[in-house]
Design a protein around this motif. Structure first.
Motif, PDB file in Angstrom:
ATOM      1  N   LEU A 116       0.798  -1.524   0.085  1.00  0.00           N
ATOM      2  CA  LEU A 116       0.117   0.209  -0.092  1.00  0.00           C
ATOM      3  C   LEU A 116       0.935   0.770  -0.008  1.00  0.00           C
ATOM      4  O   LEU A 116       0.763   2.113  -0.723  1.00  0.00           O
ATOM      5  CB  LEU A 116      -0.854   0.019   1.223  1.00  0.00           C
ATOM      6  N   ASP A 117       2.004   1.371   1.246  1.00  0.00           N
ATOM      7  CA  ASP A 117       2.853   2.673   1.111  1.00  0.00           C
ATOM      8  C   ASP A 117       3.569   2.637  -0.834  1.00  0.00           C
ATOM      9  O   ASP A 117       3.268   3.970  -0.700  1.00  0.00           O
ATOM     10  CB  ASP A 117       3.606   2.295   2.118  1.00  0.00           C
ATOM     11  N   GLY A 118       4.155   1.395  -1.068  1.00  0.00           N
ATOM     12  CA  GLY A 118       4.646   2.096  -2.185  1.00  0.00           C
ATOM     13  C   GLY A 118       3.467   2.255  -3.525  1.00  0.00           C
ATOM     14  O   GLY A 118       4.056   3.385  -4.112  1.00  0.00           O
ATOM     15  N   ILE A 119       2.507   1.625  -3.960  1.00  0.00           N
ATOM     16  CA  ILE A 119       1.844   2.711  -4.515  1.00  0.00           C
ATOM     17  C   ILE A 119       0.864   3.496  -4.286  1.00  0.00           C
ATOM     18  O   ILE A 119       0.741   4.438  -5.140  1.00  0.00           O
ATOM     19  CB  ILE A 119       0.465   1.131  -4.467  1.00  0.00           C
ATOM     20  N   LEU A 120       0.611   3.730  -3.271  1.00  0.00           N
ATOM     21  CA  LEU A 120       0.701   5.386  -2.428  1.00  0.00           C
ATOM     22  C   LEU A 120       0.694   6.687  -3.065  1.00  0.00           C
ATOM     23  O   LEU A 120       1.071   7.405  -4.135  1.00  0.00           O
ATOM     24  CB  LEU A 120       0.259   5.494  -1.376  1.00  0.00           C
ATOM     25  N   TYR A 121       2.536   5.727  -3.148  1.00  0.00           N
ATOM     26  CA  TYR A 121       3.969   6.715  -2.855  1.00  0.00           C
ATOM     27  C   TYR A 121       4.000   6.729  -4.337  1.00  0.00           C
ATOM     28  O   TYR A 121       4.357   8.149  -5.160  1.00  0.00           O
ATOM     29  CB  TYR A 121       5.102   5.740  -2.325  1.00  0.00           C
ATOM     30  N   MET A 122       3.865   6.091  -5.435  1.00  0.00           N
ATOM     31  CA  MET A 122       3.507   5.675  -6.917  1.00  0.00           C
ATOM     32  C   MET A 122       2.690   6.921  -7.264  1.00  0.00           C
ATOM     33  O   MET A 122       2.805   7.338  -8.564  1.00  0.00           O
ATOM     34  CB  MET A 122       3.276   4.553  -7.360  1.00  0.00           C
ATOM     35  N   VAL A 123       1.274   6.772  -7.041  1.00  0.00           N
ATOM     36  CA  VAL A 123       0.661   7.702  -6.753  1.00  0.00           C
ATOM     37  C   VAL A 123       0.543   9.267  -6.666  1.00  0.00           C
ATOM     38  O   VAL A 123       0.226  10.168  -7.611  1.00  0.00           O
ATOM     39  CB  VAL A 123      -1.028   7.327  -6.501  1.00  0.00           C
ATOM     40  N   SER A 124       1.372   9.155  -5.487  1.00  0.00           N
ATOM     41  CA  SER A 124       1.296  10.461  -4.875  1.00  0.00           C
ATOM     42  C   SER A 124       2.646  10.891  -6.161  1.00  0.00           C
ATOM     43  O   SER A 124       3.045  12.945  -6.037  1.00  0.00           O
ATOM     44  CB  SER A 124       1.568  10.969  -3.530  1.00  0.00           C
ATOM     45  N   MET A 125       3.229  10.287  -6.979  1.00  0.00           N
ATOM     46  CA  MET A 125       3.993  11.252  -7.293  1.00  0.00           C
ATOM     47  C   MET A 125       3.700  11.244  -8.591  1.00  0.00           C
ATOM     48  O   MET A 125       4.646  11.903  -9.900  1.00  0.00           O
ATOM     49  CB  MET A 125       5.539  10.276  -7.215  1.00  0.00           C
ATOM     50  N   GLY A 126       2.608  11.316  -9.504  1.00  0.00           N
ATOM     51  CA  GLY A 126       2.290  11.339 -10.691  1.00  0.00           C
ATOM     52  C   GLY A 126       1.967  12.325 -11.105  1.00  0.00           C
ATOM     53  O   GLY A 126       2.952  12.753 -11.826  1.00  0.00           O
ATOM     54  N   PRO A 127       1.555  14.056 -10.513  1.00  0.00           N
ATOM     55  CA  PRO A 127       1.962  15.200 -10.338  1.00  0.00           C
ATOM     56  C   PRO A 127       3.463  15.941 -11.144  1.00  0.00           C
ATOM     57  O   PRO A 127       4.015  16.724 -11.782  1.00  0.00           O
ATOM     58  CB  PRO A 127       1.154  16.163  -9.602  1.00  0.00           C
ATOM     59  N   LEU A 128       3.927  15.298 -10.474  1.00  0.00           N
ATOM     60  CA  LEU A 128       5.645  15.343 -10.511  1.00  0.00           C
ATOM     61  C   LEU A 128       6.411  15.287 -11.662  1.00  0.00           C
ATOM     62  O   LEU A 128       6.887  15.789 -12.847  1.00  0.00           O
ATOM     63  CB  LEU A 128       6.559  14.424  -9.480  1.00  0.00           C
ATOM     64  N   CYS A 129       5.675  13.934 -12.366  1.00  0.00           N
ATOM     65  CA  CYS A 129       6.242  13.302 -13.451  1.00  0.00           C
ATOM     66  C   CYS A 129       4.987  14.503 -14.486  1.00  0.00           C
ATOM     67  O   CYS A 129       5.795  15.399 -15.678  1.00  0.00           O
ATOM     68  CB  CYS A 129       5.400  11.866 -13.947  1.00  0.00           C
ATOM     69  N   VAL A 130       3.896  14.812 -14.446  1.00  0.00           N
ATOM     70  CA  VAL A 130       3.567  15.743 -15.471  1.00  0.00           C
ATOM     71  C   VAL A 130       3.877  17.031 -15.058  1.00  0.00           C
ATOM     72  O   VAL A 130       4.102  17.869 -16.343  1.00  0.00           O
ATOM     73  CB  VAL A 130       2.295  15.558 -15.207  1.00  0.00           C
ATOM     74  N   TRP A 131       4.712  17.326 -14.238  1.00  0.00           N
ATOM     75  CA  TRP A 131       5.251  18.849 -13.932  1.00  0.00           C
ATOM     76  C   TRP A 131       6.256  18.711 -14.664  1.00  0.00           C
ATOM     77  O   TRP A 131       6.843  19.405 -15.780  1.00  0.00           O
ATOM     78  CB  TRP A 131       4.872  19.005 -12.814  1.00  0.00           C
ATOM     79  N   ARG A 132       7.489  17.262 -14.313  1.00  0.00           N
ATOM     80  CA  ARG A 132       8.717  16.890 -15.229  1.00  0.00           C
ATOM     81  C   ARG A 132       8.230  17.585 -16.754  1.00  0.00           C
ATOM     82  O   ARG A 132       8.899  17.886 -18.053  1.00  0.00           O
ATOM     83  CB  ARG A 132       9.347  16.063 -14.940  1.00  0.00           C
ATOM     84  N   ALA A 133       7.779  16.569 -17.555  1.00  0.00           N
ATOM     85  CA  ALA A 133       6.921  16.577 -18.387  1.00  0.00           C
ATOM     86  C   ALA A 133       6.299  18.281 -19.268  1.00  0.00           C
ATOM     87  O   ALA A 133       6.961  17.936 -20.254  1.00  0.00           O
ATOM     88  CB  ALA A 133       5.798  15.213 -19.252  1.00  0.00           C
ATOM     89  N   CYS A 134       5.967  19.009 -18.255  1.00  0.00           N
ATOM     90  CA  CYS A 134       5.965  20.052 -19.063  1.00  0.00           C
ATOM     91  C   CYS A 134       6.562  21.382 -18.781  1.00  0.00           C
ATOM     92  O   CYS A 134       6.511  22.314 -18.788  1.00  0.00           O
ATOM     93  CB  CYS A 134       4.377  20.830 -18.000  1.00  0.00           C
ATOM     94  N   SER A 135       8.106  20.939 -17.913  1.00  0.00           N
ATOM     95  CA  SER A 135       9.079  21.256 -17.953  1.00  0.00           C
ATOM     96  C   SER A 135       8.348  22.290 -16.400  1.00  0.00           C
ATOM     97  O   SER A 135       8.978  23.670 -16.980  1.00  0.00           O
ATOM     98  CB  SER A 135       9.528  22.054 -18.806  1.00  0.00           C
ATOM     99  N   ALA A 136       7.450  22.588 -15.580  1.00  0.00           N
ATOM    100  CA  ALA A 136       7.319  23.086 -14.900  1.00  0.00           C
ATOM    101  C   ALA A 136       7.826  22.705 -13.396  1.00  0.00           C
ATOM    102  O   ALA A 136       6.693  22.478 -12.118  1.00  0.00           O
ATOM    103  CB  ALA A 136       5.489  23.185 -14.907  1.00  0.00           C
ATOM    104  N   ARG A 137       8.941  22.782 -14.107  1.00  0.00           N
ATOM    105  CA  ARG A 137       9.704  22.029 -12.105  1.00  0.00           C
ATOM    106  C   ARG A 137       9.899  23.019 -11.292  1.00  0.00           C
ATOM    107  O   ARG A 137       9.604  22.243  -9.900  1.00  0.00           O
ATOM    108  CB  ARG A 137      11.073  22.020 -12.095  1.00  0.00           C
ATOM    109  N   ARG A 138       8.674  23.933 -11.259  1.00  0.00           N
ATOM    110  CA  ARG A 138       8.665  24.936 -10.158  1.00  0.00           C
ATOM    111  C   ARG A 138       7.473  24.717  -8.702  1.00  0.00           C
ATOM    112  O   ARG A 138       7.616  24.879  -8.222  1.00  0.00           O
ATOM    113  CB  ARG A 138       8.979  26.768 -10.685  1.00  0.00           C
ATOM    114  N   ASN A 139       6.650  24.415  -9.810  1.00  0.00           N
ATOM    115  CA  ASN A 139       5.746  23.788  -9.274  1.00  0.00           C
ATOM    116  C   ASN A 139       5.893  22.313  -8.443  1.00  0.00           C
ATOM    117  O   ASN A 139       5.347  22.175  -7.201  1.00  0.00           O
ATOM    118  CB  ASN A 139       4.547  23.012  -9.905  1.00  0.00           C
TER     119      ASN A 139
END
Length: 139
Positions: A116-139
């Motif tokens: 559960l912890d690993g999966i929740l961590y994976m899900v919570s890191m989702g926005p960071l993946c999208v922000w990285r792809a958008c070059s919105a690293r400041r977010n």
């Protein structure tokens, strides 16, 4: 202020990771390693959604289609969530079945919480993946 603490936390985590096995009996160390492996599998089990974000979003932004890029990012975030929920359901069924047949080499609670912890961590890191792809690293 908190950014300067990150190296300290990383160093502390590395030291604990190296010293903890020396404090355990061999069986407990093996159980610990298996439970940590469950966490790590949950952490990386996004079925490539982060790589898809890196491949799909930047071309859309380069073509001046930010609305489409946002929509793709949102769909990938939902994909990560649904994959996480399905993966946890399957992992929980497998762990409970193994525990019922006394084939689980560690405690059921430890296994369920680790996945559960690993999966929740994976899900919570989702926005960071999208922000990285958008070059919105400041977010």
């Amino acid at each position: 202020m908190f950014g300067s603490l990150i190296p300290v936390v990383i160093l502390h985590n590395a030291l604990v990771g190296m010293l903890l096995p020396t404090l355990m009996a061999p069986r407990a160390c093996g159980e610990y390693s298996l439970v940590v492996a469950l966490f790590q599998y949950g952490l990386i089990f996004d079925l490539g959604a982060s790589q898809l974000a890196d491949r799909w979003i930047p071309p859309l932004l380069a073509k001046g289609r930010p609305e489409e890029a946002e929509a793709v990012g949102q769909r990938l975030l939902w994909l990560r969530f649904y994959v996480g929920a399905a993966a946890y359901a399957v992992a929980a069924l497998v762990l409970v079945a193994m525990a019922a047949f006394e084939k689980l080499p560690f405690g059921l609670t430890a296994g369920l919480l680790s996945v559960l912890d690993g999966i929740l961590y994976m899900v919570s890191m989702g926005p960071l993946c999208v922000w990285r792809a958008c070059s919105a690293r400041r977010n």
